[in-house]
Write a protein that holds these residues in place. Structure first.
Motif, PDB file in Angstrom:
ATOM      1  N   ASP A 157      36.816  56.592  37.259  1.00 56.10           N
ATOM      2  CA  ASP A 157      38.146  56.361  36.684  1.00 56.10           C
ATOM      3  C   ASP A 157      38.895  55.246  37.401  1.00 56.10           C
ATOM      4  N   TYR A 159      40.784  52.051  38.232  1.00 57.21           N
ATOM      5  CA  TYR A 159      41.619  51.175  37.409  1.00 57.21           C
ATOM      6  C   TYR A 159      40.899  49.848  37.152  1.00 57.21           C
ATOM      7  N   GLY A 161      41.986  47.075  35.516  1.00 56.93           N
ATOM      8  CA  GLY A 161      42.821  45.879  35.573  1.00 56.93           C
ATOM      9  C   GLY A 161      42.913  45.123  34.270  1.00 56.93           C
ATOM     10  N   CYS A 163      42.632  45.600  29.670  1.00 54.54           N
ATOM     11  CA  CYS A 163      42.591  46.526  28.537  1.00 54.54           C
ATOM     12  C   CYS A 163      42.660  45.726  27.238  1.00 54.54           C
ATOM     13  N   GLN A 195      50.004  48.417  33.575  1.00 52.60           N
ATOM     14  CA  GLN A 195      50.350  48.202  34.976  1.00 52.60           C
ATOM     15  C   GLN A 195      50.768  46.748  35.189  1.00 52.60           C
ATOM     16  N   GLU A 198      48.486  43.443  34.658  1.00 46.52           N
ATOM     17  CA  GLU A 198      47.266  43.869  33.975  1.00 46.52           C
ATOM     18  C   GLU A 198      46.905  42.868  32.887  1.00 46.52           C
ATOM     19  N   THR A 435      38.040  50.408  47.095  1.00 47.22           N
ATOM     20  CA  THR A 435      38.495  51.240  45.977  1.00 47.22           C
ATOM     21  C   THR A 435      39.809  51.933  46.315  1.00 47.22           C
ATOM     22  N   GLU A 439      43.433  51.531  44.103  1.00 45.59           N
ATOM     23  CA  GLU A 439      44.220  52.652  43.594  1.00 45.59           C
ATOM     24  C   GLU A 439      45.629  52.658  44.186  1.00 45.59           C
ATOM     25  N   LYS A 442      47.829  49.777  42.658  1.00 38.89           N
ATOM     26  CA  LYS A 442      47.910  49.724  41.201  1.00 38.89           C
ATOM     27  C   LYS A 442      49.368  49.776  40.747  1.00 38.89           C
ATOM     28  N   HIS A 449      44.559  43.215  39.991  1.00 39.07           N
ATOM     29  CA  HIS A 449      43.172  43.677  40.115  1.00 39.07           C
ATOM     30  C   HIS A 449      42.418  43.361  38.841  1.00 39.07           C
ATOM     31  N   THR A 451      38.309  44.109  37.342  1.00 40.92           N
ATOM     32  CA  THR A 451      36.923  44.536  37.486  1.00 40.92           C
ATOM     33  C   THR A 451      36.054  43.610  36.647  1.00 40.92           C
TER      34      THR A 451
END
Length: 468
Positions: A157, A159, A161, A163, A195, A198, A435, A439, A442, A449, A451
């Protein structure tokens, strides 16, 4: 229900504040744990620092009363008790566990707490240890055992970064023409919890292959178009996929002072960070120099003592950085006779006719590049520098905190790493500093951040990362 937690030594050495993290429950420390902590207190490493901190904390709690009888830890109702291992309890262990080593003594203390609870209706007993084998032994003798998970992050789960959100063609055009878009203009804005910083991919409702990249600005609660990734030339480096585009936009934004890049091998984490750092140091002069550091932890067996100065000792550990700089400055093409690569002639690239070691030396000689050993970073203050911490998944949360708190005014710090490739035996994918940092930061306006998902190193490297 109130519980009794029996703590193993490795829990306290991992987190010196673990005593205070059990709320209103009872915490029991076997005397064997105190003995083991005493053996670590002269260690110059992080474990030694943690051992000394635990000793000071226990000594402060001793002022509240007798530790053997139990003392309050804080105002939350929790208590602490230091307990001896009784020989008669140890004798009741299975024959294989009757030896007087540390693990067996801790098991005996936990068993005694459990049996006294069965007689006097005391709270349930849980042995807390990071030692997998000790948890197995506990199960064998009928004890409940668990890992210390307070600072763990569920890697599944983590985050990401980035969407995706659906949008109308009108809203996407408004974002481009007006330089911003309110979340209210999106059909699924209700309940969306974006966030700070993001990355958002807007997908056209009517035409799914029509997309637009944006970034969420927490201050204005609006989506802003990416303004940097496509407008800055970074030599041979450019974004090859969506996640790399988001990463470059954050790397080139001075307002984002802390950035974490997570991804498997070959996704471009280190290369993008170095390219953006060199550009902002040498071309835009936003920072005085590029500072690079990485943990000194090997993949396999150590090769022994490395002679020479600090720079010479760090040379083998910095070879991946040298390789990336060589690629950025064009040395590889000239050295291997491949000629100029895409994006310009060999003669027009700085360092194209020089070896990778020359590129490295020249940058250091001009004061644009500095290499720092993490071991010696404590006590430093680092202002106006672009700092890259590579292989950060091998750092503990305490080490990450130490590094971030060295950051001075005007410095940007980038952590890169792959949580699934850890060589440090004391951390794992869910308890490492990288990690944990993702978190904790965030949603902070100063942090970002991404990924990275798709490997771009080579077709073979991408296939290996996915299959092996």
């Amino acid at each position: 229900m109130r519980k009794t937690f029996v703590l193993d030594t490795n829990v306290l050495l991992h987190d010196p504040q673990a005593l205070t993290r059990f709320e209103d429950n009872a915490v029991v420390i076997p005397i064997e744990v105190v003995e083991e902590i005493d053996r670590f207190k002269r260690d110059p490493s992080e474990k030694g620092r943690n051992a000394r901190q635990i000793s000071r904390l226990l000594d402060a709690l001793r002022e509240k009363g007798n530790l053997a009888d139990g003392v309050p830890i804080d105002d939350g109702g929790g208590t602490l008790q230091v307990v001896f291992c009784r020989s008669e309890t140890l004798a009741q262990l299975p024959p294989e566990l009757k030896g007087g080593n540390g693990d067996n003594n801790i098991l005996a203390v936990a068993l005694e707490q459990l049996r006294s609870g069965l007689i006097s209706d005391q709270p349930p007993v849980v042995l807390v240890t990071k030692d997998t084998n000790l948890r197995i032994k506990a199960d064998a003798v009928g004890l409940t055992a668990q890992d210390y998970t307070t600072d763990k992050v569920d890697i599944a789960d983590l985050y990401p970064g980035v969407c995706e959100l659906m949008a109308s063609a009108t809203a996407m055009e408004q974002l481009k023409s007006e330089g911003g878009l309110s979340l209210a203009a999106l059909p699924v804005a209700t309940g969306v919890a974006l966030q700070a910083n993001e990355g958002v991919t807007l997908v056209d409702q009517a035409q799914s292959n029509h997309t637009l990249l944006a970034r969420f600005d927490a201050a204005s609660r609006r989506l802003l178009p990416l303004q940097r990734a496509g407008k800055v030339r970074l030599g041979k480096v450019g974004a090859r996929n969506r996640e790399q585009t988001f990463a470059l936009d954050l790397l080139l934004d001075p307002a984002v002072q802390l950035l974490t890049l997570v991804g498997k091998a070959g996704t471009g984490k280190t290369l993008l960070a170095l390219a953006a750092g060199l550009h902002q140091v040498a071309d835009e002069h936003l920072y005085e120099r590029l500072l690079v550091t990485r943990p000194v932890i090997s993949l396999g067996k150590e090769i022994g003592f490395l002679p020479g100065s600090l720079e010479e000792k760090m040379g083998p550990w910095m070879q991946p950085i040298i390789d990336n700089l060589d690629f950025l400055l064009g040395g590889a093409d000239a050295d291997e006779g491949r000629g100029p690569s895409r994006g310009g002639s060999a003669a027009g690239r700085p360092g194209a006719q020089r070896s990778n070691r020359s590129n490295w030396t020249d940058l250091k000689g001009m004061g644009l590049l500095e290499v720092e050993a993490i071991s010696y970073i404590r006590g430093r203050s680092i202002p106006r520098q672009f700092m890259v911490v590579d292989e950060a998944q091998n750092l503990t949360p305490h080490e990450v905190k130490t590094i971030v708190t060295r950051v001075g005014e005007g410095t940007k710090i980038v952590f890169t790493g792959d949580p699934y490739q850890i060589d440090n035996p004391y951390v794992d994918a869910e308890s490492n500093g990288l990690t944990w940092l993702v978190e904790r930061f965030k949603g902070q306006p100063l942090a970002g951040h991404v990924t990275l998902i798709r490997g771009e190193r080579s077709e073979l490297a991408e296939l290996a990362a996915n299959l092996l």
